[in-house]
Design an enzyme around this catalytic site. Structure first.
Site, PDB file in Angstrom:
ATOM      1  N   SER A   1      -8.719   6.430  -0.713  1.00  0.00           N
ATOM      2  CA  SER A   1      -7.558   7.099  -0.885  1.00  0.00           C
ATOM      3  C   SER A   1      -7.346   7.849  -2.264  1.00  0.00           C
ATOM      4  CB  SER A   1      -6.313   5.802  -1.004  1.00  0.00           C
ATOM      5  OG  SER A   1      -6.724   5.164   0.230  1.00  0.00           O
TER       6      SER A   1
ATOM      7  N   ARG B   1     -10.560  -3.287   2.326  1.00  0.00           N
ATOM      8  CA  ARG B   1     -10.857  -4.000   3.292  1.00  0.00           C
ATOM      9  C   ARG B   1     -12.063  -3.746   3.890  1.00  0.00           C
ATOM     10  NH1 ARG B   1      -5.358  -3.047   4.333  1.00  0.00           N
ATOM     11  NH2 ARG B   1      -4.199  -5.218   4.071  1.00  0.00           N
TER      12      ARG B   1
ATOM     13  N   ASP C   1      -6.024   7.978   2.966  1.00  0.00           N
ATOM     14  CA  ASP C   1      -5.140   6.907   3.489  1.00  0.00           C
ATOM     15  C   ASP C   1      -3.672   7.409   4.039  1.00  0.00           C
ATOM     16  OD1 ASP C   1      -3.955   7.696   1.096  1.00  0.00           O
ATOM     17  OD2 ASP C   1      -3.493   5.670   0.333  1.00  0.00           O
TER      18      ASP C   1
HETATM   19  C1  G6P Z   1      -2.498   1.372   3.592  1.00  0.00           C
HETATM   20  C2  G6P Z   1      -3.844   1.327   3.464  1.00  0.00           C
HETATM   21  C3  G6P Z   1      -4.449   1.587   1.959  1.00  0.00           C
HETATM   22  C4  G6P Z   1      -3.351   2.538   1.069  1.00  0.00           C
HETATM   23  C5  G6P Z   1      -2.122   1.657   1.050  1.00  0.00           C
HETATM   24  C6  G6P Z   1      -1.232   2.047   0.136  1.00  0.00           C
HETATM   25  O1  G6P Z   1      -2.043   0.948   4.668  1.00  0.00           O
HETATM   26  O2  G6P Z   1      -4.617   0.977   4.243  1.00  0.00           O
HETATM   27  O3  G6P Z   1      -5.661   2.050   2.045  1.00  0.00           O
HETATM   28  O4  G6P Z   1      -3.790   2.852   0.021  1.00  0.00           O
HETATM   29  O5  G6P Z   1      -1.664   1.394   2.411  1.00  0.00           O
HETATM   30  O6  G6P Z   1      -0.564   0.848  -0.291  1.00  0.00           O
HETATM   31  P1  G6P Z   1      -0.948   0.185  -1.651  1.00  0.00           P
HETATM   32  O7  G6P Z   1       0.658  -0.354  -2.043  1.00  0.00           O
HETATM   33  O8  G6P Z   1      -1.602  -0.961  -1.241  1.00  0.00           O
HETATM   34  O9  G6P Z   1      -1.280   1.109  -2.489  1.00  0.00           O
HETATM   35  C1  BGC Z   2      -4.487   9.499  -4.471  1.00  0.00           C
HETATM   36  C2  BGC Z   2      -4.216   9.837  -2.945  1.00  0.00           C
HETATM   37  C3  BGC Z   2      -3.628   8.664  -2.182  1.00  0.00           C
HETATM   38  C4  BGC Z   2      -2.441   8.282  -2.833  1.00  0.00           C
HETATM   39  C5  BGC Z   2      -1.903   7.021  -2.116  1.00  0.00           C
HETATM   40  C6  BGC Z   2      -3.218   8.954  -4.973  1.00  0.00           C
HETATM   41  O1  BGC Z   2      -3.173   8.245  -6.277  1.00  0.00           O
HETATM   42  O2  BGC Z   2      -4.715  10.801  -5.152  1.00  0.00           O
HETATM   43  O3  BGC Z   2      -5.443  10.298  -2.524  1.00  0.00           O
HETATM   44  O4  BGC Z   2      -3.148   9.207  -1.063  1.00  0.00           O
HETATM   45  O5  BGC Z   2      -2.739   7.863  -3.984  1.00  0.00           O
HETATM   46  O6  BGC Z   2      -2.724   5.807  -1.990  1.00  0.00           O
END
Ligand code: G6P
Ligand code: BGC
Length: 884
Positions: free
Chosen positions: A570, A509, A624
């Protein structure tokens, strides 16, 4: 249909026939005959009435409403599954009551191979009258029907009575596994037709049906999953008077003289034990009125039970010929004339046709119930038929079929006669029970390592705690405990417009975040990162990111402005300051080359440089978890922990600066990015790791890494489930042991399926739909087992996550020397948010393992991009304050 009536006879206009205690004896003999036959005519409207009233009686009984003598009983049989075709073994079957006064013993061998049938061996024994009516030392029997009336048996468990009898004989070793109603045996022994065989219909001495019902519809069962076979016990329908309009004087006379007056009224109009008797009563009446046999009767004609089903069947069969009817009547001591023979045939046809039509109305009630409760436009189903009435009277089935089509046109029914009089089906019930028990054992063995007890979870918590301490000190540990240079949560005085990037979750995003007096306003756009870019070259990836920023700026009219930018990235980064982060290693699905070991902010700045037109001011790089904590912290000052359970998993929290090695300063706090996904990469989770975890790890792009994450997060749970399903299929427990190409395909079983499958609001039917969409040919047992697999895998994930959170909050509490800590955890991630039970399981585990912490979980609504902007805003505020 309204004109259905005895063959060859002209029907009157269907005036309703009410039971009369004594028949009028019209002077005109042909009118008298018409009158008698008319009584047996049932109109289409009456059949519909019976169908509707039986349906409502069924539904009442299912719902647990017991109205006094209200007809059907709807007894659950505890048969929960129909055969697979893979059942095998040797089974003995005792059939009592199926063929009247006899006991049949059957030895059935099931080979376990479809299409390979071995003929059962059987022997029949006659039960003497004195035994049938004598003392009953011979399931809880509710009441005898069909001519049986042994004393001391009603209300007793018949399995126990049988076991006692086997014991009294000594010398035998026979295990009584199942007591089965004949309808259930009929259904279970049948091969499926157009649809699955889920209804059994018996018209023998008596009549009844059974069918597969959703267990949740059966109020007396404390079970909301799966199916159970319900025995309708429709023979007693009408005992409350509901059959009044179609009862004839002959039905009333028959009932009065029966062993059980007032009971089994419906059965007495249909069952083979009674058809002969009805015919006899009509013939005797007509003879006594002088219309038949020259007004003469015979002792046989006046004796109960002298006309049998076999006689009626033969006399009713148009192909049998007058000679045969003649002989039968002569055997009864009568001297029939030619017109007598024809009349007797009409009587037999009328009695039998009514029986078939009434039976059809009852079956139509069952079918329409199934069609509605399964919400199917057209119900495709197979009905297994059994009993001597079907065997002896071919016309019974054709009338039944025709009437069912008329009464339940939305059901596509195929009728299949049962094999071996249902005995094979009884063996099947036993075999299915044995198969299910064996499968359940294998399922339990497979899932046992996923079921963690309190001690195991407490051990995870303790290990995590130790790894945290070591990581903070800079000692060897699978937890890196990375300082983030975020020292404070927002205080509300931050203002300004900020750009934010959010990379690493399901979506990439770009955001414009306006922090103003009234709150935070966000405009954002989602861009995709194709897999080839995520796993291509680093330069390609960062050029793509900058292209997206340029596009966003143009669309928002921000071109040319250099707004402060916060970058949610992240992945694990060693930060040297707020705006410097060295990527340690990629995780999740990312693997772009030449990035690991590089400062991500530099890589972004270089890409900006290559795209000369833009100017960006990168102020902060934020994990994140940190973004989530900051975002929730803006609303709740107690929020000092950030948790992500999405594609990956991780947590961060506010640690005392004095505990953080390698960062100057002893007072105040610093947010630590734990990178707990890597917990256990030193082998410490070995005991908990199953062979399925090992397979998922080996097939991933980073084997041996992120072992905790691979047991918890969305990117992997579906894969764990898929490997378990493959294993259970290879054991023959699932999908009839048939391996499908689909299940061999990596990532085919998405983690979102776990959320959907475990959702309470979805019936198992929808679970089946999901799996069928995947091309998995499943039964309702399979659906249940898949559900249990999903539950075991997601429950372990949530509990492990809870053990981690417990370690974190306990550490904060101890850091501060508090008896009790009140703290909030900001959470984000698709798995946590979409799964129906994950969040409550995490919370329950934390309560159990960290009883001195009062933990509130706050779901982040705006994503961590907002948090990255807030980190940037705080940094800008602090920089401005420093300048003043
Ligand atoms: C958030 C963020 C992302 C993050 C995510 C994890 O709100 O804005 O950057 O990595 O949640 O969720 P997802 O299920 O998309 O991995
Ligand atoms: C990453 C982290 C991150 C997490 C959730 C992991 O794979 O190593 O830095 O916070 O995923 O997105």
């Amino acid at each position: 249909m309204d004109s259905i009536g005895p063959v060859g006879l002209q029907q009157g206009e269907g005036a309703p026939c009410y039971p009369q205690e004594s028949l009028p004896c019209p002077s005109d003999s042909s009118e008298l005959v018409q009158e008698c036959l008319r009584q047996f005519k049932v109109t289409g409207a009456q059949l519909r009435q019976i169908q509707a009233s039986l349906l409502s009686s069924m539904e009442q009984a299912l719902g647990g409403q017991v109205s006094p003598a209200s007809a059907v009983r709807m007894l659950p049989t505890y048969v929960g599954s129909t055969p697979h075709g893979t059942e095998q073994g040797d089974f003995l079957v005792l059939e009592l009551g199926a063929t009247g006064a006899s006991l049949r013993i059957l030895w059935v061998t099931l080979t376990g191979t479809e299409g390979h049938r071995m003929e059962p061996r059987s022997q029949e024994f006659v039960i003497p009258q004195e035994v049938m009516l004598g003392p009953g030392q011979q399931s809880t029997l509710i009441s005898w029907t069909k001519g049986f009336r042994c004393s001391g048996v009603e209300g007793q468990d018949v399995v126990q009575l049988l076991r006692d009898a086997i014991q009294r004989q000594g010398a035998y070793s026979i295990d009584v596994v199942a007591v089965v109603n004949d309808t259930v045996g009929t259904m279970m022994g049948c091969e499926p037709g157009v649809g699955p065989c889920e209804v059994g219909l018996v018209v023998d001495t008596g009549t009844n049906a059974c069918y597969m019902e959703e267990a949740r519809h059966v109020a007396v069962l404390d079970e909301d999953r799966g199916r159970v076979c319900v025995s309708v016990e429709w023979g007693s329908f009408g005992d409350d008077g509901a059959l009044g309009p179609v009862l004839t004087t002959f039905d009333c006379a028959l009932d009065r003289e029966s062993l059980n007056p007032g009971a089994q009224r419906f059965e007495k109009m249909i069952g083979g034990l009674y058809l002969g008797e009805l015919v006899r009563l009509v013939l005797a009446h007509l003879a006594q009125c002088g219309v038949l046999f020259g007004g003469c009767t015979s002792p046989a004609l006046l004796s109960r039970g002298s006309i049998l089903l076999e006689h009626v069947a033969e006399m009713e069969d148009p192909s049998a010929g007058a000679a045969r009817v003649h002989t039968i009547l002569q055997d009864l001591g009568l001297s029939p004339g030619a017109s007598d023979v024809e009349l007797v045939q009409h009587v037999c046809a009328a009695v039998c046709m009514r029986a078939a039509q009434l039976c059809a109305a009852a079956l139509a009630a069952v079918l329409s119930h199934l069609q509605h409760s399964r919400e199917q436009q057209t119900l495709q189903i197979t009905v297994a038929t059994g009993g001597r009435v079907f065997e002896r009277q071919p016309r019974f089935l054709s009338i039944l079929q025709e009437t069912v089509m008329f009464l339940a046109p939305e059901c596509d029914v195929s009728f299949i006669p049962s094999l071996d009089g249902g005995g094979r089906g009884v063996a099947m019930v036993t075999a299915v029970a044995a198969r299910l028990a064996a499968h359940r054992r294998l399922l339990e063995e497979t899932l046992a390592p996923f079921r963690l007890n309190r001690e195991q979870l407490a051990a995870v918590q303790a290990q995590m705690r130790e790894a945290m301490t070591k990581g903070l000190r800079g000692e060897a540990s699978s937890l890196r405990m990375l300082p983030t240079y975020v020292r404070a949560t927002p205080d509300g005085s931050e203002r300004g417009d900020f750009l934010a990037l959010d990379l690493g979750g399901t979506n990439f995003r770009v955001l414009l975040v306006r922090v103003a007096t009234g709150g935070v306003q966000i405009t954002n756009q989602v861009y995709s990162i194709p897999e080839c870019v995520a796993q291509g070259s680093g330069q390609q990836l960062f050029d793509h990111i900058v292209d997206c920023i340029v596009d966003f700026q143009q669309k928002q009219g921000l071109s040319g402005q250099s707004l402060p930018l916060g970058f949610t990235f992240s992945f694990p980064c060693r930060q040297l300051g707020l705006d410097q982060g060295i990527l340690l290693n990629w995780t999740k699905g990312f693997n772009a080359s030449d990035c690991e070991g590089q400062d991500v902010v530099c890589l972004l700045r270089e890409a900006i440089g290559r795209r000369k037109a833009v100017e960006l001011n990168v102020v902060a790089i934020v994990n994140d978890t940190v973004g989530t904590m900051m975002s929730c912290g803006y609303e709740d000052p107690h929020c000092e922990v950030g948790l992500i359970v999405g594609t990956g998993t991780n947590a961060c929290y506010m640690e005392e600066l004095r505990n953080v090695a390698g960062v100057a300063g002893d007072s105040g706090h610093m947010c630590i990015n734990m990178e707990w996904g890597a917990f256990g990469d030193d082998g410490s989770l070995g005991v908990l790791s199953t062979c399925f975890d090992a397979r998922v790890d080996q097939a991933s792009i980073n084997p041996g890494k992120q072992r905790f994450e691979k047991m918890i997060s969305g990117m992997y749970l579906g894969e764990i489930v898929r490997h378990i399903l493959l294993h259970l299929t290879s054991l023959g427990v699932l999908f009839r042991g048939q391996q499908t190409q689909c299940l061999q395909t990596r990532d085919i079983f998405k983690t979102k399926f776990l959320s959907e499958i475990e959702s309470d609001s979805l019936a198992l039917r929808q679970v089946r739909a999901i799996l069928e969409d995947l091309g998995l040919p499943l039964t309702s047992d399979d659906a249940l087992m898949v559900l249990e697999v999903c539950q075991a895998v997601s429950q372990r994930a949530a509990q492990l996550c809870g053990a981690g959170v417990a370690a974190v909050v306990e550490k904060i509490r101890e850091n501060r020397g508090l008896e009790e800590l009140t703290v909030s955890v900001g959470v984000d991630g698709t798995l946590y948010k979409l799964h129906p039970h994950f969040s409550s399981l995490v919370a329950a585990t934390v309560r159990e393992l960290a009883p001195r912490c009062v933990v509130t979980f706050l779901q982040s609504e705006d994503g961590s991009g907002k948090g990255a902007a807030l980190v940037t805003a705080v940094a800008c505020r602090l920089a401005q304050t420093a300048c003043v």
